[in-house]
Design an enzyme around this catalytic site. Sequence first.
Site, PDB file in Angstrom:
ATOM      1  N   LYS A  79       0.769  -1.156  -0.036  1.00 13.00           N
ATOM      2  CA  LYS A  79       0.193   0.050  -0.097  1.00 13.00           C
ATOM      3  C   LYS A  79       0.723   1.111  -0.053  1.00 13.00           C
ATOM      4  O   LYS A  79       0.415   2.363  -0.443  1.00 13.00           O
ATOM      5  CB  LYS A  79      -1.048  -0.154   1.224  1.00 13.00           C
ATOM      6  CG  LYS A  79      -0.440  -0.160   2.634  1.00 13.00           C
ATOM      7  CD  LYS A  79      -1.439  -0.176   3.718  1.00 13.00           C
ATOM      8  CE  LYS A  79      -2.346   0.588   3.875  1.00 13.00           C
ATOM      9  NZ  LYS A  79      -3.212   0.309   5.020  1.00 13.00           N
ATOM     10  N   ARG A 157      -1.994 -11.334  10.337  1.00 13.10           N
ATOM     11  CA  ARG A 157      -0.840 -10.248  10.342  1.00 13.10           C
ATOM     12  C   ARG A 157      -1.078  -9.289  12.026  1.00 13.10           C
ATOM     13  O   ARG A 157       0.038  -9.264  12.508  1.00 13.10           O
ATOM     14  CB  ARG A 157      -1.291  -9.354   9.714  1.00 13.10           C
ATOM     15  CG  ARG A 157      -0.282  -8.155   9.230  1.00 13.10           C
ATOM     16  CD  ARG A 157      -0.769  -7.304   7.765  1.00 13.10           C
ATOM     17  NE  ARG A 157      -0.128  -5.700   7.914  1.00 13.10           N
ATOM     18  CZ  ARG A 157       1.269  -5.645   7.442  1.00 13.10           C
ATOM     19  NH1 ARG A 157       1.971  -6.499   7.210  1.00 13.10           N
ATOM     20  NH2 ARG A 157       1.692  -4.256   7.339  1.00 13.10           N
ATOM     21  N   TYR A 197      -2.121  -2.781  15.339  1.00 12.47           N
ATOM     22  CA  TYR A 197      -2.328  -4.220  15.036  1.00 12.47           C
ATOM     23  C   TYR A 197      -2.252  -4.842  16.670  1.00 12.47           C
ATOM     24  O   TYR A 197      -2.349  -6.183  16.441  1.00 12.47           O
ATOM     25  CB  TYR A 197      -1.139  -4.807  14.227  1.00 12.47           C
ATOM     26  CG  TYR A 197      -1.668  -4.509  12.881  1.00 12.47           C
ATOM     27  CD1 TYR A 197      -2.113  -5.222  11.874  1.00 12.47           C
ATOM     28  CD2 TYR A 197      -1.406  -3.030  12.179  1.00 12.47           C
ATOM     29  CE1 TYR A 197      -2.308  -5.137  10.649  1.00 12.47           C
ATOM     30  CE2 TYR A 197      -1.476  -3.022  10.758  1.00 12.47           C
ATOM     31  CZ  TYR A 197      -2.143  -4.264  10.146  1.00 12.47           C
ATOM     32  OH  TYR A 197      -2.642  -3.816   8.705  1.00 12.47           O
TER      33      TYR A 197
END
Length: 220
Positions: A79, A157, A197
């Site tokens: 990205k 992830r 995350y």
Amino acid sequence: HAPPEKLKRHEPYIYSDSDVLALMAAAGDCRNRMTNITDPALIGLLAVTGMRVGEAIGLERSDFDEKRGLLRIRGENNKHGKTRLLPLHSSTVAAICLYIKKRDRLLPKPKSQAVFLSSVGKRLIYENFQFRFHRLVLSLGLNKRVPNKNPRIHDLRHTFTVKTLTAWYREGLDTAPMLPALSTYLGHVSPSSTYWYLSATPELLEQACKRLEIVEGVRS
């Protein structure tokens, strides 16, 4: 793009080691011989590197450096458009080599230079892999483990990030100066994206509390 704090965060499912092994085993129990070896290998790589699935599917044979134990993630496959190198554990290198050996035996003349191939010798299509992965999650009942959570590929992830930080705490390492390195490995622009995350798993909280107790003990 909106900054992480402005986005509604999907509560990730943190896969246990047994979850990942079960997914790989179930993926390897397929009638299609290529899918039978490709999906377990891809799931395993995602679990141990925290790569984006698009980055993994986008890998070319030339991106895998067996001798140096590196994967090159090209900018066009992520990205942020930046190429990066991922150092791999020797066991991961061996697993990739074994997969390539098996797939070359099944498809000696593939139509694509991609690492992960479909049954017709072309690069995997994300939607097809996503469908198969979701079917595996349902067949193993992982969607019923935690209320209101639907395990996704992308959660691998999240899982990698949480387990990495947990391991650092367990080893008594100072995590703050190490986070930029983890951010770089994951392909994030800053540690703030990496924090996005992290999930407060019981084990992570336990290790963080132990670390805090040690720090406070030193200060006192």
